[in-house]
Scaffold this motif. Structure first.
Motif, mmCIF file in Angstrom:
data_model
loop_
_atom_site.group_PDB
_atom_site.id
_atom_site.type_symbol
_atom_site.label_atom_id
_atom_site.label_comp_id
_atom_site.label_asym_id
_atom_site.label_seq_id
_atom_site.Cartn_x
_atom_site.Cartn_y
_atom_site.Cartn_z
ATOM 1 N N ARG A 58 70.643 32.641 104.138
ATOM 2 C CA ARG A 58 70.585 34.075 103.799
ATOM 3 C C ARG A 58 69.966 34.230 102.414
ATOM 4 N N ALA A 86 57.408 44.510 100.619
ATOM 5 C CA ALA A 86 57.631 44.349 102.061
ATOM 6 C C ALA A 86 56.943 43.100 102.590
ATOM 7 N N GLN A 118 58.670 39.917 104.493
ATOM 8 C CA GLN A 118 58.202 39.502 105.814
ATOM 9 C C GLN A 118 57.866 38.014 105.826
ATOM 10 N N ARG A 129 61.028 35.938 105.964
ATOM 11 C CA ARG A 129 61.631 35.940 107.311
ATOM 12 C C ARG A 129 60.850 35.016 108.244
ATOM 13 N N PHE A 144 64.230 32.540 106.970
ATOM 14 C CA PHE A 144 65.351 33.126 106.232
ATOM 15 C C PHE A 144 65.839 34.394 106.912
ATOM 16 N N GLY A 145 67.137 34.629 106.837
ATOM 17 C CA GLY A 145 67.656 35.957 107.084
ATOM 18 C C GLY A 145 67.656 36.662 105.730
ATOM 19 N N THR A 146 66.896 37.732 105.614
ATOM 20 C CA THR A 146 66.801 38.404 104.314
ATOM 21 C C THR A 146 67.865 39.484 104.203
ATOM 22 N N VAL A 147 68.393 39.657 103.003
ATOM 23 C CA VAL A 147 69.412 40.669 102.732
ATOM 24 C C VAL A 147 68.861 41.515 101.597
ATOM 25 N N ALA A 148 68.342 42.693 101.935
ATOM 26 C CA ALA A 148 67.644 43.519 100.947
ATOM 27 C C ALA A 148 68.638 44.329 100.127
#
Lengths: 380, 380
Positions: B327, B336, B340, B343, B347-351
């Motif tokens: 994460r 953005a 992208q 990902r 990765f799982g992105t957590v904005a």
């Protein structure tokens, strides 16, 4: 003798259907692709149960779901259970209870089957699949926009590009009317007039508010123009705050998903039951079919949340068909290692269970696209 | 005042549970991996509905499922519907009806949720997931062996390798007793004795058949030895045919899946209701937990069929844990395109939804493993 022959055993209840090959696999793969997009944005998957106690599933905001809900008795406790008609209340329950201590904002995703007593207005399915996300514990335009942008990315992954995102603010009209202090007897007919988008009736019941409301009715369309009208009209403070939030959401969506170009219908509120802020309806542009919807609400315990629920089976009807896997016929006695190697190349292998007189004919009979001959896969 | 406080709204009915992150995603990925193995062997996925009319779902062989089945009324037709307790009868119905004209052998796969009134003997789950295959229209040892070999490959893909496959022939004991012409009053007590594996009681009720039956009871174990005992014992013609089929299945399994090394229990019949030939139970070797079962049966319309049903949630308890996705915390304002790209790297992105005072602290608070700093993902 009876007038009615016994029903065919293959007859399914209305709104229930069998998905056959290759549709069931296509649906499963599309669902997996959606969930992968959600996971890649940090949304953790939850899987609530199919049945819950009725008083838990239909508590609070969700009482409106009652008429859509099948119920049955738990023989152990004699309490009524409900087959879920919608997964959103379950995810909200999990966020508030089992994940009540998890850090906020909490991002959750889900996918599953729901059952509804009768189908929606435009469809007859009673078993409906859902796939969605909820962003819990954040109340901001950024949060609203994230849910819309992630949904849009998921739809693009399915090859759905001619999609329209229609933004609404369901509480705006009623907030404006209430804050303006319109005489009580005019309020219900005015809301009905707005719901029907009947400008003449709005004129009759809207009093001094009628020009504002009719301007907003006519503003529905591309976001830039609708926001301009909203800015220009005199609004009461609560309505102004809602309009400002809508403008901020549009700006954040344009930043995160520049190609999305949402439309806005500032007065629309039909079909929204418990939403408290900006909402979105997703349409397939070509078919005017609703593919999903979501928006801002207040979760159990007063926590702010927003979410989006997509309908995988409707997405698939709107999405371009995917190529199916090639089917390779393996004559009887094909070595296990050869078969394995062909599967690793992406073939679906169809092993003969005994010697065929003519392998080519047998391969064709079984709907194969290829046959294994002389150590390689030959196209039929 | 009441003696009992109202139940917590988060309390679920017995045997129903929420799957939370990361378990729900792990389960979905494992299920997808199973289904991919089935598809790679030419099994076409079907998705029957969650509810069917009771008289269709519980027809014929499936009447025995009635006591496990939740029922509710279809408000449209006033006919009773049943929530499926098992998907196998549905797949058999599809094979015989909607796919009745499809070429044979017909290979079908399925996955879904079932609901049972009470849990099985060794578990308390009432919502159970199933994933399985059915091979319809072929009656041969090759067909029996294919189902077992494909199931074994699916388990290996999940990382489950210490698995035991226990082969049985549920109709063998009763066929032997019937064909032998044992006096009617002894038959029921003899079957009970065999079920309890009680050699002394078998001796009392088995008459001249007792030595044969006790030899078969003791033969349970590795396939080679059990088959040797079966060959050596005098059997009636029907029982001999069943024993020969068993031997042929073992030989075909050894050809298709050399590492599988099945065990055989020739007398076992407990828990098998409508099976007519060789059956298999899949156990996690270390835990003696049943992970799945299947075997040969006669489908609607008399068509021969065999299948295997696995229980994904039990597989997962027995399977090694999978690594979860990293994460990555994205500070507010991350472009953005950067998000992208991360990902796309997995990765799982957590904005961040707004500016954090301390991005590292915020990343930790949100359970992230990495944070985006200076244009790259730094491990925390």
């Amino acid at each position: 003798m009876t007038d009615h022959p016994p029903p065919s055993p293959a007859l399914l209840p209305a709104g229930m259907r069998d998905l056959l090959p290759p549709d069931a696999e296509t649906e499963a793969m599309a669902l997996a692709a959606l969930m992968e997009v959600f996971a890649s944005h940090g949304y953790g998957r939850v899987r609530p149960p199919l049945l819950e106690f009725e008083d838990s599933l239909l508590a609070g905001n969700n009482a409106a779901l009652a008429e859509q809900t099948f119920r049955l008795m738990d023989p152990g406790t004699h309490r009524m259970m409900a087959v879920r008609p919608d997964m959103t209340p379950q995810v909200a329950r999990i966020a508030a209870s089992r994940l009540g201590g998890a850090p906020r904002p909490l991002r959750l995703s889900y996918a599953g089957t729901c059952v509804q007593v009768s189908g929606g207005v435009l469809e007859t399915d009673r078993e409906v699949s859902q796939a969605g996300i909820e962003l819990v514990g954040a109340d901001s335009a950024e949060a609203d926009a994230e849910v819309i942008a992630v949904g849009s990315e998921a739809l693009a992954v399915l090859g759905l590009r001619r999609i329209s995102f229609d933004l609404t603010v369901p509480p705006l009209a009623s907030t404006l009317i209430t804050e303006f202090g319109l005489p009580e007897p005019d309020r219900a007919p005015l809301l009905r007039a707005l719901d029907r988008k009947d400008g003449a009736a709005v004129q009759r019941h809207g009093g001094a508010l009628a020009p504002v409301l009719n301007a907003l009715l006519l503003a529905a369309g591309p976001a830039a123009r609708a926001l301009e009208v909203l800015r220009a009209q005199p609004l009461t403070p609560g309505a102004r705050a809602l309009a400002d939030r809508l403008a901020a959401v549009v700006a954040a969506v344009e930043r995160r998903a520049p190609g999305l170009r949402p439309t806005v219908d500032p007065i629309e509120f039909r079909g929204w039951r418990y939403h408290t802020g900006v909402c979105v309806t997703v349409f397939a542009a070509a078919r005017h079919e609703e593919l999903g919807r979501g928006g801002r609400y207040v979760g159990p315990g007063g926590e702010p949340a927003c979410g989006l629920t997509l309908r995988p089976e409707l997405l698939l009807r709107a999405a371009p068909a995917r190529p199916t896997r090639s089917r390779l016929f393996l004559p009887f006695g094909t070595a296990a290692a050869t078969a394995q190697a062909m599967r690793a190349q992406g073939f679906g292998t169809v092993a003969a269970l005994d010697l065929a007189e003519d392998d080519l004919a047998e391969a064709r009979r079984l709907g194969c696209t290829h046959v294994m001959r002389n150590g390689r896969a030959e196209a039929l």
